[in-house]
Design a protein around this motif. Structure first.
Motif, PDB file in Angstrom:
ATOM      1  N   THR A  72      40.104  44.930  27.977  1.00  0.00           N
ATOM      2  CA  THR A  72      40.578  43.796  28.891  1.00  0.00           C
ATOM      3  C   THR A  72      41.626  44.130  29.867  1.00  0.00           C
ATOM      4  N   ILE A  73      42.541  44.783  29.347  1.00  0.00           N
ATOM      5  CA  ILE A  73      43.513  45.214  30.649  1.00  0.00           C
ATOM      6  C   ILE A  73      42.702  46.028  31.710  1.00  0.00           C
ATOM      7  N   CYS A  74      41.783  47.031  31.490  1.00  0.00           N
ATOM      8  CA  CYS A  74      41.020  47.589  32.496  1.00  0.00           C
ATOM      9  C   CYS A  74      40.412  46.670  33.347  1.00  0.00           C
ATOM     10  N   ASN A  75      39.358  45.741  32.791  1.00  0.00           N
ATOM     11  CA  ASN A  75      38.882  44.724  33.515  1.00  0.00           C
ATOM     12  C   ASN A  75      39.918  44.127  34.454  1.00  0.00           C
ATOM     13  N   GLY A  76      40.972  43.631  33.899  1.00  0.00           N
ATOM     14  CA  GLY A  76      41.987  42.821  34.719  1.00  0.00           C
ATOM     15  C   GLY A  76      42.358  43.706  35.914  1.00  0.00           C
ATOM     16  N   VAL A  77      42.762  44.876  35.811  1.00  0.00           N
ATOM     17  CA  VAL A  77      43.149  45.600  36.707  1.00  0.00           C
ATOM     18  C   VAL A  77      41.941  45.894  37.769  1.00  0.00           C
ATOM     19  N   LEU A  78      40.809  46.136  37.329  1.00  0.00           N
ATOM     20  CA  LEU A  78      39.738  46.449  38.202  1.00  0.00           C
ATOM     21  C   LEU A  78      39.389  45.160  39.113  1.00  0.00           C
ATOM     22  N   ALA A  79      39.514  43.991  38.447  1.00  0.00           N
ATOM     23  CA  ALA A  79      39.394  42.632  39.195  1.00  0.00           C
ATOM     24  C   ALA A  79      40.186  42.443  40.221  1.00  0.00           C
ATOM     25  N   ASP A  80      41.630  43.144  40.158  1.00  0.00           N
ATOM     26  CA  ASP A  80      42.763  42.661  41.018  1.00  0.00           C
ATOM     27  C   ASP A  80      42.952  43.738  42.173  1.00  0.00           C
ATOM     28  N   MET A  81      42.431  45.039  41.920  1.00  0.00           N
ATOM     29  CA  MET A  81      42.987  45.925  42.724  1.00  0.00           C
ATOM     30  C   MET A  81      41.704  46.533  43.542  1.00  0.00           C
ATOM     31  N   GLU A  82      41.824  46.707  44.858  1.00  0.00           N
ATOM     32  CA  GLU A  82      40.583  47.353  45.426  1.00  0.00           C
ATOM     33  C   GLU A  82      40.871  48.885  45.297  1.00  0.00           C
ATOM     34  N   GLY A  83      39.649  49.446  45.617  1.00  0.00           N
ATOM     35  CA  GLY A  83      39.487  50.847  45.494  1.00  0.00           C
ATOM     36  C   GLY A  83      39.572  51.566  44.252  1.00  0.00           C
ATOM     37  N   MET A  84      39.581  50.847  43.031  1.00  0.00           N
ATOM     38  CA  MET A  84      39.402  51.419  41.800  1.00  0.00           C
ATOM     39  C   MET A  84      38.145  51.265  41.309  1.00  0.00           C
ATOM     40  N   GLU A  85      37.605  52.108  40.263  1.00  0.00           N
ATOM     41  CA  GLU A  85      36.392  52.292  39.571  1.00  0.00           C
ATOM     42  C   GLU A  85      36.326  52.515  38.047  1.00  0.00           C
ATOM     43  N   LEU A  86      35.797  52.119  37.445  1.00  0.00           N
ATOM     44  CA  LEU A  86      35.778  52.438  35.948  1.00  0.00           C
ATOM     45  C   LEU A  86      34.767  53.341  35.932  1.00  0.00           C
ATOM     46  N   SER A  87      34.939  54.605  35.084  1.00  0.00           N
ATOM     47  CA  SER A  87      33.945  55.603  34.848  1.00  0.00           C
ATOM     48  C   SER A  87      33.185  54.934  33.666  1.00  0.00           C
TER      49      SER A  87
END
Ligand code: 5GP
Length: 247
Positions: A72-87
Motif C-alpha cells: 500500500t505504501i508503494c502504491n501511495g508513493v507511485l501515485a504521487d511521484m513522477e518518474g517512479m516505476e514498480l518492478s
C-alpha cells in the motif's frame, strides 16, 4: 531555478560554493554536465527545458514483513511521484483472488523460473514461503537506463543481494508498530489459514532481525505518514549527489 551559465559559474564562486575545481571545470565546459550525471532535480533546473531525461535512475528497495502495508505504501508513493516505476516480480505461487498477471506478478511455473534463473535473468531471487520469487533483471535495467527510478518490493534475502550487487541501491525497511498489530493486520486480510498466519509471524521476526542493515527504517503506524516519509526519503536521495559532488 538556478541559471548555471558560465559567467555565473566563475571560478571565484568555487570557494564560496565549496565545490571542487574539477566540478567547476566541468561546469564551465558544459553548464549542464551535472544534469547528465546527477540528474533529476526539477526544482533546480527544469529537465523539460533539456528535453530527454539524461540520468540513470535510482534503485529503491522496500521490504518489511508480510502485512506491514509495504504494498500500500508503494502504491501511495507511485501515485504521487513522477518518474517512479514498480518492478513486477516473477513468482511460482498461485495468484490470490483479484491479483492480475503482469500487474501484481508474472506467475510462472517452477521450471520456467529455474530456466530464467539459470540464464541469469534475475537481478535477485529468493525462496519465500516455499515459493520462488525473482526480480526480472532486463526490465529493471531498461527502466533505470531510461532515467526512471525503480522500486523493488522484495523480501530481505533479495534486498541484501541487491545491496551487494548494486551498493548504490537504497534499502528501506517498513516496520509494523508492533507484532500484535502485525498479526491483527494479517488475520484481517482473511486470505491466509491459521497455519500460514503463524508461519508469516515467524518469518516476520526473522525479517525484522536484519532491518538494521537497511539504509532507512519507517514505521507504518499511520499510513499517510509512512507514505510521506518514504516520499521524503526518495526526494532526499534524488538530490543527494549534488551534495556529494562538493566533497
Ligand atoms: P506475497 O506472496 O505475499 O506477495 O509475497 C511474499 C514475500 O515475497 C513478500 O515479502 C514480498 O516482498 C516478497 N517478494 C515479492 N517479490 C519478490 C522478488 O522478486 N524477490 C524477492 N526476493 N522477494 C519478493
Amino acid at each position: 531555478y538556478c541559471d548555471w551559465s558560465s559567467d555565473v559559474c566563475s571560478s571565484d564562486l568555487s570557494s564560496d560554493l565549496q565545490v571542487t575545481p574539477d566540478f567547476m571545470n566541468k561546469m564551465q565546459e558544459n553548464p549542464e554536465f551535472w544534469l547528465k550525471e546527477y540528474g533529476k532535480n526539477d526544482k533546480i533546473v527544469s529537465r523539460k527545458q533539456l528535453g530527454e531525461r539524461m540520468r540513470t535512475g535510482k534503485l529503491f528497495v522496500i521490504s518489511g514483513p508480510s502485512g506491514t502495508g509495504k504494498g500500500t505504501i508503494c502504491n501511495g508513493v507511485l501515485a504521487d511521484m513522477e518518474g517512479m516505476e514498480l518492478s513486477i516480480s516473477m513468482t511460482t505461487r498461485s495468484p490470490r483472488p483479484g491479483e492480475k498477471e503482469g500487474k501484481d506478478y508474472f506467475f510462472v511455473t517452477e521450471e520456467k523460473f529455474q530456466e530464467i534463473k539459470a540464464k541469469k535473468g534475475f537481478l535477485e531471487s529468493a525462496g519465500v514461503y516455499e515459493h520462488s520469487y525473482g526480480t526480472p533483471k532486463k526490465m529493471v535495467m531498461e527502466k533505470l537506463d531510461s532515467g526512471k527510478d525503480v522500486i523493488l518490493e522484495i523480501d530481505t534475502q533479495g534486498a541484501l543481494m541487491v545491496k551487494e550487487s548494486h551498493p548504490e541501491g537504497i534499502l528501506i525497511f517498513i516496520l509494523p508498530p508492533s507484532l500484535k498489530v502485525l498479526k491483527e493486520r494479517i488475520t484481517k486480510r482473511g486470505t491466509d489459514s491459521e497455519e500460514v498466519i503463524s508461519k508469516r509471524m515467524k518469518e516476520a521476526v526473522k525479517e525484522i532481525s536484519v532491518a538494521d542493515r537497511y539504509d532507512y527504517i519507517v514505521v507504518n503506524d499511520e499510513l499517510s505518514v509512512a507514505v510521506d516519509t518514504v516520499k521524503s526519503i526518495i526526494k532526499a536521495e534524488r538530490n543527494k549527489e549534488i551534495g556529494r559532488a562538493h566533497v
